[in-house]
Motif scaffolding. Structure first.
Motif, PDB file in Angstrom:
ATOM      1  N   ALA A 134       0.472  -1.354  -0.038  1.00 51.67           N
ATOM      2  CA  ALA A 134      -0.388   0.293  -0.496  1.00 51.67           C
ATOM      3  C   ALA A 134       0.628   1.268  -0.536  1.00 51.67           C
ATOM      4  N   TRP A 135       1.812   1.077   0.737  1.00 48.91           N
ATOM      5  CA  TRP A 135       3.226   2.220   0.341  1.00 48.91           C
ATOM      6  C   TRP A 135       3.979   2.395  -0.738  1.00 48.91           C
ATOM      7  N   ASN A 136       3.216   1.502  -1.499  1.00 48.87           N
ATOM      8  CA  ASN A 136       3.928   2.161  -3.215  1.00 48.87           C
ATOM      9  C   ASN A 136       2.905   2.422  -3.609  1.00 48.87           C
ATOM     10  N   GLY A 137       1.977   2.890  -3.136  1.00 50.98           N
ATOM     11  CA  GLY A 137       0.935   3.316  -4.613  1.00 50.98           C
ATOM     12  C   GLY A 137       0.476   4.990  -3.411  1.00 50.98           C
ATOM     13  N   HIS A 138      -0.844   5.103  -4.392  1.00 51.34           N
ATOM     14  CA  HIS A 138      -1.483   6.578  -4.771  1.00 51.34           C
ATOM     15  C   HIS A 138      -1.792   6.735  -3.400  1.00 51.34           C
ATOM     16  N   GLY A 139      -1.770   5.778  -2.163  1.00 48.97           N
ATOM     17  CA  GLY A 139      -2.368   6.493  -0.790  1.00 48.97           C
ATOM     18  C   GLY A 139      -0.948   6.852  -0.187  1.00 48.97           C
ATOM     19  N   ALA A 140       0.271   6.951  -0.972  1.00 48.98           N
ATOM     20  CA  ALA A 140       0.890   7.141   0.214  1.00 48.98           C
ATOM     21  C   ALA A 140       1.209   8.655  -0.098  1.00 48.98           C
ATOM     22  N   MET A 141       0.690   9.417  -1.594  1.00 51.80           N
ATOM     23  CA  MET A 141       0.480  11.366  -1.517  1.00 51.80           C
ATOM     24  C   MET A 141      -0.124  12.319  -1.260  1.00 51.80           C
ATOM     25  N   ASP A 142      -1.282  10.996   0.021  1.00 46.42           N
ATOM     26  CA  ASP A 142      -2.085  12.285   0.453  1.00 46.42           C
ATOM     27  C   ASP A 142      -1.551  12.368   2.255  1.00 46.42           C
ATOM     28  N   GLU A 143      -2.328  12.658   2.521  1.00 40.65           N
ATOM     29  CA  GLU A 143      -1.007  13.346   4.482  1.00 40.65           C
ATOM     30  C   GLU A 143      -2.297  13.622   5.946  1.00 40.65           C
ATOM     31  N   SER A 145      -5.275  12.384   7.891  1.00 44.30           N
ATOM     32  CA  SER A 145      -6.395  11.580   8.105  1.00 44.30           C
ATOM     33  C   SER A 145      -6.739  10.926   6.977  1.00 44.30           C
ATOM     34  N   ARG A 146      -6.807  11.333   5.905  1.00 43.92           N
ATOM     35  CA  ARG A 146      -7.235  11.632   4.712  1.00 43.92           C
ATOM     36  C   ARG A 146      -6.179  10.009   4.399  1.00 43.92           C
ATOM     37  N   ARG A 147      -4.763  10.124   4.569  1.00 41.93           N
ATOM     38  CA  ARG A 147      -3.900   8.952   4.183  1.00 41.93           C
ATOM     39  C   ARG A 147      -4.539   8.242   5.204  1.00 41.93           C
ATOM     40  N   ASP A 148      -4.650   7.936   6.360  1.00 43.96           N
ATOM     41  CA  ASP A 148      -5.020   7.158   7.134  1.00 43.96           C
ATOM     42  C   ASP A 148      -5.747   6.112   6.461  1.00 43.96           C
ATOM     43  N   TRP A 149      -6.456   6.927   6.361  1.00 48.14           N
ATOM     44  CA  TRP A 149      -7.935   5.916   5.539  1.00 48.14           C
ATOM     45  C   TRP A 149      -8.082   5.388   4.384  1.00 48.14           C
ATOM     46  N   HIS A 150      -7.474   6.267   3.249  1.00 51.54           N
ATOM     47  CA  HIS A 150      -6.393   5.777   2.308  1.00 51.54           C
ATOM     48  C   HIS A 150      -5.825   4.563   1.846  1.00 51.54           C
ATOM     49  N   PHE A 151      -5.112   4.205   3.534  1.00 50.42           N
ATOM     50  CA  PHE A 151      -3.361   3.216   3.389  1.00 50.42           C
ATOM     51  C   PHE A 151      -5.368   1.907   3.692  1.00 50.42           C
ATOM     52  N   THR A 152      -5.498   2.538   4.619  1.00 54.51           N
ATOM     53  CA  THR A 152      -6.244   1.221   5.231  1.00 54.51           C
ATOM     54  C   THR A 152      -7.329   0.851   3.883  1.00 54.51           C
ATOM     55  N   VAL A 153      -8.304   1.323   2.903  1.00 55.98           N
ATOM     56  CA  VAL A 153      -8.709   0.884   2.073  1.00 55.98           C
ATOM     57  C   VAL A 153      -7.900   0.265   1.262  1.00 55.98           C
ATOM     58  N   ASP A 154      -6.551   0.375   1.016  1.00 54.34           N
ATOM     59  CA  ASP A 154      -6.001   0.143   0.432  1.00 54.34           C
ATOM     60  C   ASP A 154      -5.231  -1.730   0.705  1.00 54.34           C
ATOM     61  N   ILE A 155      -4.886  -1.597   1.459  1.00 53.13           N
ATOM     62  CA  ILE A 155      -4.881  -2.588   2.424  1.00 53.13           C
ATOM     63  C   ILE A 155      -5.646  -4.426   2.455  1.00 53.13           C
ATOM     64  N   LEU A 156      -6.765  -3.696   2.868  1.00 52.69           N
ATOM     65  CA  LEU A 156      -8.138  -3.900   2.948  1.00 52.69           C
ATOM     66  C   LEU A 156      -8.281  -5.140   0.958  1.00 52.69           C
ATOM     67  N   GLY A 200     -15.938 -16.697  -0.385  1.00 52.61           N
ATOM     68  CA  GLY A 200     -16.209 -15.747  -1.630  1.00 52.61           C
ATOM     69  C   GLY A 200     -16.980 -14.073  -1.796  1.00 52.61           C
ATOM     70  N   ALA A 201     -17.788 -14.513  -0.807  1.00 52.28           N
ATOM     71  CA  ALA A 201     -19.348 -13.715  -1.126  1.00 52.28           C
ATOM     72  C   ALA A 201     -18.615 -12.283   0.036  1.00 52.28           C
ATOM     73  N   VAL A 202     -17.845 -13.187   0.891  1.00 51.65           N
ATOM     74  CA  VAL A 202     -17.645 -11.562   1.614  1.00 51.65           C
ATOM     75  C   VAL A 202     -16.189 -10.765   0.851  1.00 51.65           C
ATOM     76  N   ILE A 203     -15.152 -10.978   0.219  1.00 54.30           N
ATOM     77  CA  ILE A 203     -14.589 -11.158  -0.254  1.00 54.30           C
ATOM     78  C   ILE A 203     -14.949  -9.641  -1.611  1.00 54.30           C
ATOM     79  N   VAL A 204     -16.039 -10.564  -2.510  1.00 56.04           N
ATOM     80  CA  VAL A 204     -16.943  -9.362  -3.626  1.00 56.04           C
ATOM     81  C   VAL A 204     -17.642  -8.209  -3.033  1.00 56.04           C
ATOM     82  N   VAL A 205     -17.702  -8.544  -1.949  1.00 56.06           N
ATOM     83  CA  VAL A 205     -18.701  -7.134  -1.660  1.00 56.06           C
ATOM     84  C   VAL A 205     -17.471  -5.817  -0.817  1.00 56.06           C
ATOM     85  N   VAL A 206     -16.325  -7.044  -0.425  1.00 57.27           N
ATOM     86  CA  VAL A 206     -15.261  -5.913  -0.017  1.00 57.27           C
ATOM     87  C   VAL A 206     -14.404  -5.458  -0.885  1.00 57.27           C
ATOM     88  N   ILE A 207     -13.819  -6.325  -1.717  1.00 56.68           N
ATOM     89  CA  ILE A 207     -13.491  -6.379  -2.985  1.00 56.68           C
ATOM     90  C   ILE A 207     -13.886  -4.782  -3.665  1.00 56.68           C
TER      91      ILE A 207
END
Length: 307
Positions: A134-143, A145-156, A200-207
């Protein structure tokens, strides 16, 4: 050329770490007891140790390439201080170090004689390694609380995608013609497909949810400008392929899985097993292409690309 190498490295890392986490996780929820022993159903030791070692090597190569790109140095003697600074003074470098440690831990853990324990350690350490991307993605560009939430979403998003890809590879291996020589192996495959239903159902919803939220973080609530750019075209292809995977997943869940279970009662399971294997392979190919698109998308900026 450097962009192509960067995309190839990202793609290889994504696939490798998703397989490491996803296959280990699959062994925990689909198999039990001695079925988790390497070679009993799946070659856990070679797969997990191989992906862990390869992931560590790819991570080292990625860190070296980023340090070289940022410093403009190619000679190792000149590059070394830049490497040290990146690894210990930047978030992306620290994430890379954590990833390498987690992968080496996994490689050692899979050598344990207790298959259940080794799978738990591999899944946990593999999840940490995958999350570090996740630290190699777009979330690293944020700052902030937005950065924290973006990382959380990316990790999930990374974890559920890894669980899906790992399950597809496991099903493809279990559904091979050479692996379905006995009725017991057919029953094991049918049971694994049945156990994957809830996961699989959980994966589809979360992704799906994390994918939409991630789009809003990166692009915002707009469509017209983005889809005229390279970023938008690649994203559109990704969405189409994902929709195709959902169709195949539904086919497996509501038709091919039950068909395999019914065929066991009639002892005529060859056709059902072959149909399931073909569906899983097609779904797996689509998943790998999507990962390739994600690796490419991660190197693009929607705003700059649109301009």
């Amino acid at each position: 050329m450097s962009d192509s190498i960067s995309i190839a490295l990202r793609f290889a890392l994504y696939v490798d770490l998703m397989l490491l986490f996803g296959v280990a996780f699959f062994g925990l929820y689909s198999l039990k007891g001695q079925e988790r022993k390497s070679g009993a159903v799946l070659p856990f030791r070679s797969m997990l140790a191989g992906t862990a070692v390869l992931g560590a090597l790819l991570s080292i190569a990625s860190i070296v390439m980023m340090a070289s790109a940022m410093s403009g140095e190619s000679d190792f003697a000149e590059l070394r201080p830049h490497l040290e600074m990146m690894m210990f003074e930047t978030d992306v470098g620290l994430a890379g170090v954590v990833r390498i440690v987690a992968l080496l831990t996994t490689a050692l853990a899979v050598m344990l004689r207790a298959p259940g324990v080794s799978l738990w350690i591999a899944a946990f350490a593999g999840g940490i390694a995958l999350s570090s991307l996740a630290w190699n993605g777009h979330g690293a560009m944020d700052e902030g609380s937005r950065r924290d939430w973006h990382f959380t979403v990316d990790i999930l998003h990374l974890l559920v995608a890894g669980a899906w890809l790992g399950a597809l590879v496991a099903f493809a291996l279990m559904a091979k013609i050479t692996a379905l020589q006995t009725e017991a192996r057919i029953r094991l495959l049918a049971r694994a497909v049945s156990r994957f239903e809830v996961i699989g159902a959980v994966i589809v919803v979360v992704i799906t949810v994390t994918g939409v939220v991630n789009y809003l973080f990166i692009v915002g609530p707009k469509l017209d400008e983005v889809f005229l750019s390279t970023y938008g075209i690649l994203l559109f292809i990704k969405v189409v392929l994902f929709a195709g995977m959902l169709v195949l997943a539904a086919l497996n869940r509501f038709h091919l899985g039950p068909l395999l279970e019914r065929s066991l009662r009639d002892r005529q399971y060859t056709v059902a097993a072959n149909a399931l294997r073909r569906s899983v392979v097609v779904e797996l190919v689509a998943a790998v292409v999507i990962v390739g698109l994600v690796a490419w998308l991660g190197t693009l900026s929607p705003e700059m690309d649109a301009q």
